[in-house]
Design a protein around this motif. Structure first.
Motif, PDB file in Angstrom:
ATOM      1  N   TYR A  15       0.816  -1.014   0.052  1.00 38.97           N
ATOM      2  CA  TYR A  15       0.044   0.104  -0.023  1.00 38.97           C
ATOM      3  C   TYR A  15       0.856   1.196  -0.115  1.00 38.97           C
ATOM      4  O   TYR A  15       1.913   1.367   0.815  1.00 38.97           O
ATOM      5  CB  TYR A  15      -0.846  -0.043   1.162  1.00 38.97           C
ATOM      6  N   GLU A  39       0.910   5.735  -0.073  1.00 37.57           N
ATOM      7  CA  GLU A  39       0.165   6.982  -0.225  1.00 37.57           C
ATOM      8  C   GLU A  39       1.312   8.126  -0.445  1.00 37.57           C
ATOM      9  O   GLU A  39       1.045   9.323   0.016  1.00 37.57           O
ATOM     10  CB  GLU A  39      -0.777   7.191   1.081  1.00 37.57           C
ATOM     11  N   PRO A  73      -3.489   7.824  -3.208  1.00 40.15           N
ATOM     12  CA  PRO A  73      -3.031   6.480  -2.845  1.00 40.15           C
ATOM     13  C   PRO A  73      -3.414   5.346  -3.412  1.00 40.15           C
ATOM     14  O   PRO A  73      -4.368   5.570  -4.174  1.00 40.15           O
ATOM     15  CB  PRO A  73      -3.662   6.383  -1.338  1.00 40.15           C
TER      16      PRO A  73
END
Length: 355
Positions: free
Chosen positions: A99, A101, A109
């Motif tokens: 992940y 961002e 993101p």
């Protein structure tokens, strides 16, 4: 024509920086070899999905759409956390891998997950795919089983108790989706006020046993085993999942379900292969769900009407972006027409009580 879901060239205006993605993946995932190649899955109308090639490895990247976004939608961090919590207890979710961002990598993101290879059924099954009537019936039964399994999960035990608030869920859904429609309405679509008033006046109480709900469970969000088209191996697109009323989840799913006795207009806007011989009816699906869950569902026409309205809101939010020139995707231009048909269908359900 292949029966496997294929990525294609990226649509104009939706390109990614392959160099930045390659650098990020090589720094954060083991054994990644660049440079990255980027292709796009063109199906779907909400979050954008890309196929990333890193040497011999294929990954899937999800990011929000370009243009206007609903305030609480497209939360990539929430979706990534959900997949991470579900993977150990619900084998149908793809494995989330990273992940990010960092605005230096992408302006929004995004997250990366494994690619699950299989068959995804859309409006018309490809010619290379043979789905007989008996197989279609078994697939429908398995489709209900997987939804029931999801609703039966111990969401507290897998760390998702704070994903949503089940208290007052029905009222929040009705009022929230009504506000979204009014906020996204354009001059060329119905006002839906009669439908919204009917839904508000007839709201059922919150379901006694809340569940983890997918909120967009349909055939083109499930992956089938190419060797056995009655076997579901994956469930995709978890962006709207929350804790709430499982019967509303079923109603949302059947809002997409078009069957032979439906109006010709509704058949025109169908997106799923539910007209194929052997597919079960909405009534049969509800009966199977009752048996699977041990529930008795009262007044399912209300839930189905809400499913139609909710689908109209989703279509209108996307159409809003097209109407105001925030996307060049030509598919979105027909969604205003679809909203009008969904309004007519919802009014018919209100007047007849039939689903």
């Amino acid at each position: 024509m292949t029966s496997l879901d294929q990525a294609r060239a990226v649509r104009p205006g939706e390109s990614l920086d392959a160099r930045k993605i390659s650098t990020y993946l090589m720094a954060n995932l083991p054994d990644m070899v660049g440079p990255a190649t980027v292709r796009q899955f063109h199906s779907g109308f909400s979050n954008l999905t890309y196929l990333i090639g890193m040497g011999d490895t294929e990954l899937v990247l999800r990011r929000p759409p370009f243009g206007r976004k609903a305030k609480t939608a497209h939360d990539m961090g929430r979706e990534y956390r959900l997949l991470s919590a579900l993977k150990p207890v619900f084998p149908f979710v793809p494995e989330p891998l990273a992940y990010c961002e960092d605005p230096a990598v992408m302006d929004v993101p995004f997250y990366v997950m494994e690619r699950m290879r299989g068959v995804i059924l859309r409006k018309e099954p490809p010619e290379s795919l043979v789905l007989g009537a008996s197989e279609a019936g078994r697939l429908c039964r398995r489709w209900v089983d997987v939804l029931g399994d999801l609703h039966g999960l111990d969401y507290r035990g897998c760390g998702l108790a704070d994903l949503g608030n089940p208290d007052g869920y029905v009222a929040r859904q009705v009022h929230g989706w009504s506000k979204r429609y009014r906020d996204a309405r354009t001059d060329d679509v119905p006002d839906f006020e009669k439908v919204m008033a009917w839904l508000s006046a007839g709201m059922p109480p919150d379901f006694a046993k809340p569940a983890l709900v997918h909120n967009d469970y349909k055939f083109d969000n499930v992956i089938l085993d190419p060797a056995d088209l009655t076997r579901i191996i994956g469930v995709l697109d978890w962006e709207m999942a929350t804790i709430g009323d499982p019967i509303m989840d079923l109603g949302a799913s059947l809002g997409y379900w078009v069957e032979p006795d439906d109006s010709d207009e509704l058949k025109l806007i169908r997106t799923l292969p539910t007209l194929c011989p052997g597919m079960l009816s909405r009534r049969q699906i509800v009966a199977l769900y009752e048996k699977k869950s041990g529930s008795v569902i009262e007044n399912f026409a209300w839930y189905y009407c809400f499913g139609l309205f909710r689908l109209a809101v989703i279509a209108q939010q996307i159409y809003y972006r097209f109407y105001h020139g925030q996307t060049t995707d030509k598919r979105f231009g027909m969604l205003g027409f679809a909203v009008g048909i969904l309004e007519k269908t919802a009014v018919r359900v209100m007047e007849t009580g039939e689903f």
